[in-house]
Every structure is written in structure tokens, then in C-alpha cells.
Design a protein around this motif. Structure first.
Motif, mmCIF file in Angstrom:
data_model
loop_
_atom_site.group_PDB
_atom_site.id
_atom_site.type_symbol
_atom_site.label_atom_id
_atom_site.label_comp_id
_atom_site.label_asym_id
_atom_site.label_seq_id
_atom_site.Cartn_x
_atom_site.Cartn_y
_atom_site.Cartn_z
ATOM 1 N N GLN A 32 21.454 38.938 56.688
ATOM 2 C CA GLN A 32 21.283 37.592 57.234
ATOM 3 C C GLN A 32 22.053 37.435 58.539
ATOM 4 O O GLN A 32 21.584 36.802 59.482
ATOM 5 C CB GLN A 32 21.749 36.555 56.218
ATOM 6 C CG GLN A 32 21.340 35.118 56.569
ATOM 7 C CD GLN A 32 19.842 34.937 56.642
ATOM 8 O OE1 GLN A 32 19.090 35.475 55.824
ATOM 9 N NE2 GLN A 32 19.386 34.194 57.651
ATOM 10 N N GLN A 36 20.420 36.561 62.193
ATOM 11 C CA GLN A 36 20.870 35.448 63.027
ATOM 12 C C GLN A 36 21.185 35.909 64.439
ATOM 13 O O GLN A 36 20.876 35.229 65.418
ATOM 14 C CB GLN A 36 22.088 34.784 62.386
ATOM 15 C CG GLN A 36 21.765 34.005 61.113
ATOM 16 C CD GLN A 36 23.004 33.476 60.417
ATOM 17 O OE1 GLN A 36 24.137 33.776 60.806
ATOM 18 N NE2 GLN A 36 22.797 32.682 59.362
ATOM 19 N N ARG A 37 21.811 37.073 64.556
ATOM 20 C CA ARG A 37 22.106 37.611 65.886
ATOM 21 C C ARG A 37 20.830 37.846 66.697
ATOM 22 O O ARG A 37 20.794 37.645 67.907
ATOM 23 C CB ARG A 37 22.845 38.947 65.758
ATOM 24 C CG ARG A 37 24.277 38.849 65.355
ATOM 25 C CD ARG A 37 24.961 40.195 65.487
ATOM 26 N NE ARG A 37 26.356 40.126 65.045
ATOM 27 C CZ ARG A 37 27.225 41.129 65.180
ATOM 28 N NH1 ARG A 37 26.834 42.261 65.750
ATOM 29 N NH2 ARG A 37 28.468 40.985 64.757
#
Length: 285
Positions: A32, A36-37
Motif C-alpha cells: 500500500q 501511494q508513492r
């Protein structure tokens, strides 16, 4: 999807997971957190790592950079090239239209001296008329996604046929009678196509064999493919085009072609099968 292809995709996924686990700035970066990055859905990271989705070169570059290991990109790209050189997804190949796909195969044809072709339900591309080719390409466009370059693809296919008129070339083509009768186009277009096919009989660069419906066959007449100089197999499926250059597959497809050839007729007998298909089309109109 082939077992070899899936295994290679899963191996690439496992390598991606290793990079995520060894992220130098965070250690074991979570899926996750990586998503997100990258601005991706979390499911994409999972699918790539578990071999459920094929990465693009851009995906691999982003992954290597986001895990702080940009030098790993060349290795990842090499892995991707290795298995995609064998199975080329139509969805991805046609992202830039039909013309690049035609040009890619044309390059391999241009450097070939002898080509063996088997087609079970369509006239071989090197023998197609422009109007017939247009209908075939349009049908694929309707199935796989709209394309704006159909006319460019038709021109590319016609240019490819210049190969037939070069010294030292030989096209050995086998077709099932179904290819002469499949109404992928209007009857008038198919009649003109059959006239073109008749004109190829007797050319010194073409050996045309047809398997009549009435012929006994030793294997199921299915799965069209090309053999280029005994070095490369190009076969089409609904989801992808397969490019195979390993010894075992070349030997297998060559054996399939020779087995089909045992049921084929040539010369005047092939002409009779073409004439019968032409007469049936005229009656159909």
C-alpha cells in the motif's frame, strides 16, 4: 495463456516483490505504501507481484525508482523483453494502431527467403487484395478496439507483398477450403480475392496448396501460423500473437505444416477447388 509465459510473469512479479522488501530508505515497504508513492491503486501492486498483470516498461521504471533502486530497471526491462518477445498481447500491441504491428512483421518477412504459411479460415496476407484486407482488418478493429489507421494498415500489408516479386523468394502457402468460402467480406469482394488467388498459381515464387473439405486429414485443420526461414514461428490467437524461435517449437510447427500438406492439392486440382468456391459465391448473389 502459455505456462512458460505465466511462469516468466510470476518470476518477474517475485523480483518486484524483492525490490519492495529491500527498499533502502524504508526496508520492507508495504504494498500500500508503494502504491501511494506511485499514485496507483493498491490492487495494481498486488497483481504485478503475483503475475496477474503484465507490467509495462513505464511500470518497471517507476517501481525501480520508487523503491530507491533505479539501477534495477535494466534487469527488469530485460526480463520483460525476454517473455514478451514470445507472446505479444494484441491489446498492448495495438495501442498505437494497426500499422506498427504490420510493419514489425514486415521487417521479419523482408529478411526471409522462404516462408511457409498455414491459414484455416482466411486468405493468407501475402495473397490478399486491398479490399479483402480492409474488411479483415476492420473486423479485428471491431473486436479489439477502434483503430483510426485502417487505411495505413492496408497500405502496409500491400507493400509487404512486394516480397513475392523479388528473386530468390519462395512462399509455400497452405489453406483450408474454408478460407475460400468464409464471408468475412461481401461476396463480390471475395470473388475478386479468389481471382487474385488463381493468378498466383504458376508463379515461380509461390507454391499454393489447398486442403479440400472432402480431403482426409491427420490433424485438425486449425490455428494459422507462419514459418520464416525455419528460424521463427509467428502464430495468432485471439489474445495475442506468438513469436517462437526455440528449436522444439520450430520443429513442432514444421511437422504440423508437413502433416497438413499431405492432404493438400496443387496446380489444376487447387484451381478446381477455387473455381467451385467462386461458382458458389456467384450463386449466392
Amino acid at each position: 495463456m502459455s505456462t512458460d509465459y505465466q511462469q516468466a510473469r510470476e518470476a518477474l512479479g517475485a523480483r518486484l516483490r524483492e525490490l519492495r522488501y529491500s527498499c533502502p530508505d524504508e526496508g520492507r515497504l508495504t504494498g500500500q505504501g508503494l502504491a501511494q508513492r506511485l499514485g496507483w491503486p493498491g490492487s495494481k501492486v498486488s497483481k504485478l507481484e503475483n503475475g496477474k498483470q503484465t507490467a509495462t516498461p513505464e511500470d518497471l521504471r517507476a517501481w525501480a525508482d520508487a523503491t530507491g533502486q533505479p539501477d534495477a530497471y535494466s534487469e527488469l526491462a530485460s526480463r520483460l523483453t525476454g517473455f514478451e518477445s514470445h507472446i505479444r498481447s494484441w491489446r498492448r500491441a495495438l495501442a498505437n494502431g494497426f500499422k506498427p504491428v504490420h510493419e514489425s512483421l514486415s521487417k521479419e518477412i523482408d529478411r526471409s527467403a522462404e516462408i511457409w504459411v498455414w491459414e484455416e479460415a482466411v486468405i493468407a496476407g501475402l495473397a490478399q487484395t486491398p479490399e479483402y484486407a480492409r474488411h479483415v482488418i476492420r473486423r479485428y478493429s471491431e473486436l479489439l478496439g477502434p483503430a483510426s489507421d485502417i487505411e495505413d494498415a492496408v497500405r502496409a500489408r500491400m507493400k509487404r507483398q512486394e516480397w513475392l516479386y523479388q528473386p530468390g523468394r519462395k512462399l509455400r502457402v497452405l489453406m483450408w477450403e474454408a478460407a475460400l468460402r468464409s464471408l468475412i467480406c461481401p461476396p463480390s469482394v471475395l470473388i475478386a480475392q479468389l481471382d487474385r488467388l488463381s493468378g498466383l498459381i504458376g508463379m515461380d515464387t509461390v507454391e499454393l496448396g489447398i486442403i479440400p473439405f472432402t480431403a482426409s486429414v491427420k490433424i485438425v485443420p486449425a490455428n494459422g501460423f507462419w514459418i520464416l526461414d525455419g528460424r521463427l514461428i509467428v502464430a495468432e490467437d485471439w489474445h495475442a500473437e506468438l513469436w517462437l524461435d526455440d528449436t522444439d517449437n520450430i520443429a513442432l510447427y514444421t511437422r504440423v505444416w508437413r502433416t497438413l500438406q499431405e492432404s493438400a492439392v496443387y496446380g489444376a486440382d487447387a484451381q478446381n477447388v477455387i473455381n467451385a468456391a467462386r461458382r458458389a459465391l456467384r450463386d449466392h448473389r
